[in-house]
Design a protein around this motif. Structure first.
Motif, short mmCIF file in Angstrom:
data_model
loop_
_atom_site.label_atom_id
_atom_site.label_comp_id
_atom_site.label_asym_id
_atom_site.label_seq_id
_atom_site.Cartn_x
_atom_site.Cartn_y
_atom_site.Cartn_z
N GLU B 4 29.38 4.61 -25.44
CA GLU B 4 28.86 3.52 -26.27
C GLU B 4 27.40 3.78 -26.66
N ARG B 5 26.71 4.49 -25.79
CA ARG B 5 25.29 4.72 -26.05
C ARG B 5 25.01 6.23 -26.00
N PRO B 6 25.47 6.93 -27.01
CA PRO B 6 25.39 8.39 -26.94
C PRO B 6 23.95 8.91 -26.85
N TYR B 7 22.98 8.10 -27.20
CA TYR B 7 21.61 8.59 -27.19
C TYR B 7 20.85 8.22 -25.92
N ALA B 8 21.54 7.50 -25.01
CA ALA B 8 20.85 6.98 -23.83
C ALA B 8 20.19 8.09 -22.99
N ARG B 9 20.94 9.15 -22.75
CA ARG B 9 20.39 10.23 -21.93
C ARG B 9 19.22 10.93 -22.60
N ALA B 10 19.42 11.23 -23.87
CA ALA B 10 18.37 11.89 -24.62
C ALA B 10 17.11 11.02 -24.63
N MET B 11 17.33 9.73 -24.83
CA MET B 11 16.23 8.77 -24.83
C MET B 11 15.44 8.83 -23.54
N GLN B 12 16.18 8.82 -22.42
CA GLN B 12 15.51 8.88 -21.12
C GLN B 12 14.67 10.15 -20.96
N ARG B 13 15.23 11.24 -21.39
CA ARG B 13 14.48 12.50 -21.26
C ARG B 13 13.17 12.44 -22.02
#
Lengths: 139, 139
Positions: B4-13
């Motif tokens: 649902e939140r494909p950018y969540a990980r990238a965002m965290q990084r």
DNA sequence: TCAACCGTTTAGAATAACTAAAAACTAAAC
DNA sequence: GTTTAGTTTTTAGTTATTCTAAACGGTTGA
């Protein structure tokens, strides 16, 4: 003994490699090989040639360094983006790289021991193993 | 779960590295980090971005790769003159380099064992030891 | 000895990878 | 919204390296 014929050694190297002994190649070979082990960039060598009143273009320096490398007289070492060093020591050995000033230095061969070398993937063979020890100033 | 939140990980990084999460950086981070360990050139990554309909200029790709490297999210690997690879695996490890096609591949860390590492010269410390195994086609 | 030929070598022009600088834009803070 | 500070794009370098066409030099034949 070779004072009388300063180009004799360089000449032999060129002939052994099947390269025609032109003035430029002889001059560069002398700069490269008659001063012990060296690590030079194309720029550096070009500068030395100029200082030695040998007229060569930078392009010829590149061509010559590549030809020498192809012929096995030199080895190319790449440690930093956008800069190639050419090493007159072609035997198996490794390098220190001084990050501060971009200097390259041989590591005495018995100071590195690789106990286990990885298996090459199927269909491939190991052409060379290169160890680079990057040095920074001690804290 | 993160579908649902494909950018969540990238965002965290990005946040962890103190970099503003812009569209370009998020897109590139996703391409880089959400596909396992990778070794890419700037050109390659730019091509992928285009194919993924992410509008980025090549200069931005270079800038981003350098910023990520600076921030410790990537590691730059130089094996060939005139080409830089960026490795998403920043832990201590080594590389196979396939000379034929210019491909770079991780070596499982336990497949290389350095028994003896050389002493750094006085005033210097070892920043990193890099082993590159160059592969050619088996004869 | 000379000239015509032909592969080799050279050096200037071209290319590719990368960076810098300035203008246009975006995201976050107020 | 408006402002501000940080980002992206564009454009124009810079630098390392390769390409190519012309110059060179050695060889052959007259």
């Amino acid at each position: 003994m070779s004072n009388e014929r300063p180009y004799a050694r360089a000449m032999q190297r060129l002939q052994g490699a099947g390269l025609r002994p032109t003035r430029q190649r002889l001059g560069l070979a002398r700069l490269l090989f008659d001063r012990g082990d060296r690590h030079v960039t194309a720029e550096q060598l070009h500068g030395e040639a100029m200082g030695d009143s040998l007229k060569v273009s930078l392009a010829t320096v590149y061509n010559t360094l590549n030809q020498f490398t192809e012929a096995g007289l030199l080895r190319e070492v790449v440690v930093e983006a956008g800069r190639s060093y050419f090493d007159t020591n072609t035997s198996a050995h490794h390098h220190f790289f001084h990050e501060r000033d971009g200097m390259l230095e041989d590591i005495p061969s018995d100071h590195v021991v690789l106990t286990r070398v990885p298996e090459p993937p199927p269909g491939k063979k190991v052409a060379r193993v290169e160890v680079i020890v990057r040095l920074s100033d001690a804290g």
